[in-house]
Write a protein that holds these residues in place. Structure first.
Motif, PDB file in Angstrom:
ATOM      1  N   ARG A 195      -9.418 -72.954 -59.728  1.00  0.00           N
ATOM      2  CA  ARG A 195      -8.225 -72.614 -60.497  1.00  0.00           C
ATOM      3  C   ARG A 195      -7.391 -71.691 -59.630  1.00  0.00           C
ATOM      4  N   THR A 196      -6.135 -72.035 -59.416  1.00  0.00           N
ATOM      5  CA  THR A 196      -5.265 -71.229 -58.562  1.00  0.00           C
ATOM      6  C   THR A 196      -4.354 -70.354 -59.416  1.00  0.00           C
ATOM      7  N   VAL A 197      -4.486 -69.044 -59.238  1.00  0.00           N
ATOM      8  CA  VAL A 197      -3.662 -68.083 -59.977  1.00  0.00           C
ATOM      9  C   VAL A 197      -2.873 -67.263 -58.970  1.00  0.00           C
ATOM     10  N   VAL A 198      -1.575 -67.219 -59.141  1.00  0.00           N
ATOM     11  CA  VAL A 198      -0.703 -66.430 -58.263  1.00  0.00           C
ATOM     12  C   VAL A 198      -0.095 -65.302 -59.081  1.00  0.00           C
ATOM     13  N   VAL A 199      -0.271 -64.084 -58.610  1.00  0.00           N
ATOM     14  CA  VAL A 199       0.360 -62.928 -59.233  1.00  0.00           C
ATOM     15  C   VAL A 199       1.649 -62.648 -58.466  1.00  0.00           C
ATOM     16  N   ASP A 200       2.772 -62.791 -59.138  1.00  0.00           N
ATOM     17  CA  ASP A 200       4.069 -62.537 -58.510  1.00  0.00           C
ATOM     18  C   ASP A 200       4.511 -61.127 -58.877  1.00  0.00           C
ATOM     19  N   ASN A 201       4.556 -60.271 -57.864  1.00  0.00           N
ATOM     20  CA  ASN A 201       4.898 -58.858 -58.079  1.00  0.00           C
ATOM     21  C   ASN A 201       6.416 -58.651 -58.174  1.00  0.00           C
ATOM     22  N   ALA A 202       7.020 -59.311 -59.169  1.00  0.00           N
ATOM     23  CA  ALA A 202       8.453 -59.145 -59.430  1.00  0.00           C
ATOM     24  C   ALA A 202       9.292 -59.482 -58.206  1.00  0.00           C
ATOM     25  N   ALA A 205      -3.492 -54.262 -54.950  1.00  0.00           N
ATOM     26  CA  ALA A 205      -4.553 -53.811 -55.845  1.00  0.00           C
ATOM     27  C   ALA A 205      -4.143 -53.943 -57.305  1.00  0.00           C
ATOM     28  N   GLY A 206      -2.923 -53.546 -57.605  1.00  0.00           N
ATOM     29  CA  GLY A 206      -2.450 -53.636 -58.978  1.00  0.00           C
ATOM     30  C   GLY A 206      -2.346 -55.070 -59.465  1.00  0.00           C
ATOM     31  N   GLY A 207      -1.935 -55.971 -58.562  1.00  0.00           N
ATOM     32  CA  GLY A 207      -1.846 -57.374 -58.931  1.00  0.00           C
ATOM     33  C   GLY A 207      -3.209 -57.972 -59.237  1.00  0.00           C
ATOM     34  N   LEU A 208      -4.187 -57.662 -58.386  1.00  0.00           N
ATOM     35  CA  LEU A 208      -5.548 -58.149 -58.642  1.00  0.00           C
ATOM     36  C   LEU A 208      -6.084 -57.601 -59.958  1.00  0.00           C
ATOM     37  N   ALA A 209      -5.888 -56.309 -60.171  1.00  0.00           N
ATOM     38  CA  ALA A 209      -6.400 -55.683 -61.396  1.00  0.00           C
ATOM     39  C   ALA A 209      -5.754 -56.278 -62.643  1.00  0.00           C
ATOM     40  N   ALA A 210      -4.491 -56.683 -62.526  1.00  0.00           N
ATOM     41  CA  ALA A 210      -3.779 -57.207 -63.687  1.00  0.00           C
ATOM     42  C   ALA A 210      -4.356 -58.530 -64.176  1.00  0.00           C
ATOM     43  N   VAL A 211      -4.907 -59.337 -63.248  1.00  0.00           N
ATOM     44  CA  VAL A 211      -5.389 -60.664 -63.666  1.00  0.00           C
ATOM     45  C   VAL A 211      -6.907 -60.741 -63.804  1.00  0.00           C
ATOM     46  N   LEU A 212      -7.630 -59.741 -63.332  1.00  0.00           N
ATOM     47  CA  LEU A 212      -9.095 -59.813 -63.423  1.00  0.00           C
ATOM     48  C   LEU A 212      -9.584 -60.052 -64.847  1.00  0.00           C
ATOM     49  N   PRO A 213      -9.022 -59.400 -65.871  1.00  0.00           N
ATOM     50  CA  PRO A 213      -9.507 -59.667 -67.233  1.00  0.00           C
ATOM     51  C   PRO A 213      -9.284 -61.108 -67.692  1.00  0.00           C
ATOM     52  N   ARG A 214      -8.390 -61.841 -67.021  1.00  0.00           N
ATOM     53  CA  ARG A 214      -8.123 -63.238 -67.392  1.00  0.00           C
ATOM     54  C   ARG A 214      -9.107 -64.214 -66.759  1.00  0.00           C
ATOM     55  N   MET A 215      -9.897 -63.747 -65.817  1.00  0.00           N
ATOM     56  CA  MET A 215     -10.770 -64.638 -65.064  1.00  0.00           C
ATOM     57  C   MET A 215     -12.008 -64.995 -65.882  1.00  0.00           C
TER      58      MET A 215
END
Length: 309
Positions: free
Chosen positions: A25-32, A60-70
């Motif tokens: 599953r590919t998840v991209v966090v776009d930091n605005a 770090a903030g981007g990774l932390a933001a999506v970890l609960p979704r994994m």
């Protein structure tokens, strides 16, 4: 993967991930991003899941933001300027399947010319995390993983406190590896998991911001993870060097090279680092207590095993 203004380089990363032969599953966090990255992601044929943050939270903030979704048992960290070779994900997955005592597997990151940038991270005698570009004969492992391309066990990562979002950028990987080791887990390096890495495509290594994040996060990491004596020693050393820099400059006058010109030897930057560390001290000490409560190994044991290797 986490991106910020990655329009000019993220396509190669997405293409390489899409070419992997293991289900993922590919998840991209776009930091605005404000450079057209969002539109590029929307058009990419791999149709990645995009989580767009309202502000730039850093790597770090981007990774932390999506970890609960994994919800998958494994989660990969991948820089947006990294292009893994075919078989990369399979090699990392197989490595963790073979080593049930390991919670993280690090890739071999190569510069664009093919020379090694990182085969893992070592812990220096003064508490820096430093990339290894080769493994010494007889070496039995690496202290930590390079966060640019690594695979981790999702439940273990969450159990040791996740990703330190407050680091913003740099040292989030070494801090995480340290907490994994304190919890009794191993980190393995996987030579067949190769990644071409531009390095610094969305940051500026050597800039004042780079040095500020590096110096601050190293000290906070030591306060969280290192033996108390080591953390206090390195914090005191940083403060003393900061205080002595003006004196050294006055004494040296125009003597070339007497005081390094790098940004991390600028008094103003170092004072800002000390101020930021002081502001984070209560939280760091509280986190230290939680890390200790979850720990399986003594801080001194981990330090003696790995520091200076």
């Amino acid at each position: 993967m986490v991106t910020w203004r990655g329009r000019d380089h993220i396509t190669a990363c997405l293409d390489a991930v899409a070419a992997q032969d293991r289900p993922h599953r590919t998840v991209v966090v776009d930091n605005a991003s404000d450079d057209g990255t969002a539109e590029l992601l929307a058009r990419h044929p791999s149709a990645p899941e995009v989580v767009r943050l309202p502000r730039n939270a850093g790597y770090a903030g981007g990774l932390a933001a999506v970890l609960p979704r994994m919800s998958t048992p494994l989660v990969a960290w991948l820089n947006d300027d990294a292009a893994p070779e075919p078989g990369w994900l399979a090699a990392l997955e197989d490595a963790l399947a073979a080593r049930t005592d390991a919670a993280a597997a690090t890739s071999w990151l190569l510069r664009p010319d093919g020379t090694p940038q990182s085969v893992g991270v070592r812990l220096t005698a003064d508490g820096h995390g430093a990339d290894l570009t080769e493994l010494a004969d007889g070496a039995d492992g690496v202290f930590g993983f390079c966060g640019g391309a690594a695979l981790l066990r999702t439940d273990v990562l969450a159990a040791v406190g996740g990703v330190p979002a407050e680091f913003f950028c740099y040292y989030e990987d070494t801090d995480t590896a340290w907490r994994l080791r304190l919890a009794g887990w191993q980190v393995v390096t996987v030579p067949s998991a190769r990644v071409r890495h531009q390095h610094g495509a969305s940051s500026n290594p050597g800039s004042p911001l780079f040095h500020r994040w590096n110096e601050r996060n190293r000290l906070v990491m030591l306060l969280r993870c290192a033996p108390a004596g080591v953390a206090l020693r390195e914090l005191a050393r940083f403060a003393v060097i900061t205080a002595l820099l003006p004196v050294r400059r006055l004494r040296s006058g125009a003597t070339a090279g007497a005081v390094p010109r790098a940004a991390n030897f600028q008094v103003g930057l170092r004072l800002r680092v000390l101020g930021e560390v002081a502001g984070r001290l209560p939280a760091a000490l509280a986190q230290r207590g939680r890390i200790s409560a979850a720990g399986q190994r003594a801080r001194t044991a981990v330090w003696r095993e790995w520091a200076g290797r």
